[in-house]
Design an enzyme around this catalytic site. Sequence first.
Site, mmCIF file in Angstrom:
data_model
loop_
_atom_site.group_PDB
_atom_site.id
_atom_site.type_symbol
_atom_site.label_atom_id
_atom_site.label_comp_id
_atom_site.label_asym_id
_atom_site.label_seq_id
_atom_site.Cartn_x
_atom_site.Cartn_y
_atom_site.Cartn_z
ATOM 1 N N GLY A 22 1.690 -1.780 7.680
ATOM 2 C CA GLY A 22 0.929 -1.596 8.917
ATOM 3 C C GLY A 22 -0.358 -2.393 8.929
ATOM 4 N N ASP A 23 -0.845 -2.770 7.747
ATOM 5 C CA ASP A 23 -1.999 -3.650 7.617
ATOM 6 C C ASP A 23 -1.594 -5.084 7.319
ATOM 7 O OD1 ASP A 23 -4.496 -2.037 7.805
ATOM 8 O OD2 ASP A 23 -3.585 -0.904 6.187
ATOM 9 N N ILE A 24 -0.646 -5.268 6.407
ATOM 10 C CA ILE A 24 -0.343 -6.600 5.896
ATOM 11 C C ILE A 24 0.393 -7.452 6.921
ATOM 12 C CG2 ILE A 24 0.984 -7.838 4.145
ATOM 13 C CD1 ILE A 24 0.203 -5.627 2.181
ATOM 14 N N GLY A 33 1.615 -1.252 2.361
ATOM 15 C CA GLY A 33 0.862 -1.078 3.597
ATOM 16 C C GLY A 33 1.204 -2.111 4.648
#
Length: 430
Positions: free
Chosen positions: A192-194, A190
């Site tokens: 896009g989050d991390i 992920g």
Amino acid sequence: MPAPRADQAAQPLGQTPVIGALSDLRVIDLTHFLAGPYCTQMLADQGADVIKVEPPGGDVTRTFGPFLPDDDLQAFAGYFGSVNRNKRSITLDMKSEAGREALLRLIDGADVVVENYRAGVMERHGLSYETLTARNPRLVYAAVRGFGDKRGGESPYGDWPAYDVVAQAFGGIMAITGPEGGEATKIGPGVGDIIPAMFAAFGVLAAVLHARRTGQGQFVDISMVDSILAICERVIHQHSFAGVVPKPQGNQHPFLAPFGTFPTLDGLCTITAYDDRMFGLLCDLLELTDVPQDVRFSTWQTRYENRVALIDVISAVTRLKTKAELMTLLGGKVPFGPVYDVSEIVQDPHFIARQMIVPVDQPGTDKQVLLAGIPVKLTETPGAVRRAAPVLGQHTNEILTEAGFSPDRIETMRQSGAFGPVVRKTKERA
């Protein structure tokens, strides 16, 4: 999957002293899902006192399974445990007056607040940045949102919700990922989050340094899509300098060769040997001694122009050997790496020696689980995995006592619903 041996593992939880470069930093964590929790865990791993404030029902990811088969407590499964270690948990109902009072008291004594709600949520609870910084001028307030916060720059999509895949799509990373000639592909983890979480942790520490010099806090605005674009920096210069629109190129480099994956008997490996010296050495090791003299492969430019043929030549040798054989042959001589899956990662001596596979107690069982360790290694103030993620509300009394609330006041708050609905015991029938 085998756990590291006792002499290779991190110190047992509960016996590791509070250490780390950030041991004098207090963070109020109002985050959920992945981006926010990963940011605050990075701070907690380096010693920060991170107080995870959860609603009465808890962070929804506590329920994201699978749970261990013998876990009777089911306080949380792997998703939550992987990004909330080293934190303390308190439950507060921000809709209640007493709950907001307690939260404001905690923030008054904190250095940092981190949240990743959609724009306007904190304002609706009377907890805007302006309200909080008026009470605590040195406060660093960080927000991770899909398209950022208007305080850092107005976006026409500022109110849009976003998750990992949205950020990957908008930020440009999907457009250059996937098989050559194929469709755009989401990256597995992920990111896009991390990646925004990492930028947020960096921004928080930069702002804390400024606050400690000047006494003035500030708002740290992190956009998920901006963060992904930032790590796709090459597409901007490729478009600006060369007028190209980069597309997926599989596992090879956009302008260097050999630089990518190659087949083996038991999977794939990666090899990088694009300059003349490395390429010559690679060919010697693979017994391709005539290849560097081939006009198609004699310079780095011609190697890239003829990369398809070059990949075939190298692959004809690598596909006859295992990853382990190639590691023995090439490892330490030219840039080489086997394409590992997790069953191979947890057994590799590098990750064990570097404490990147860490055994952690799991509430509700007598077993330990394995988590990814801390990649930032500080020699004088090392971070540590000191404890597992907390059970919901595990430290509520402890934290409120530290904040100056008396036992009687805490009980009154509990009865008023500040920590969630009050369960009334009924008398048993005679």
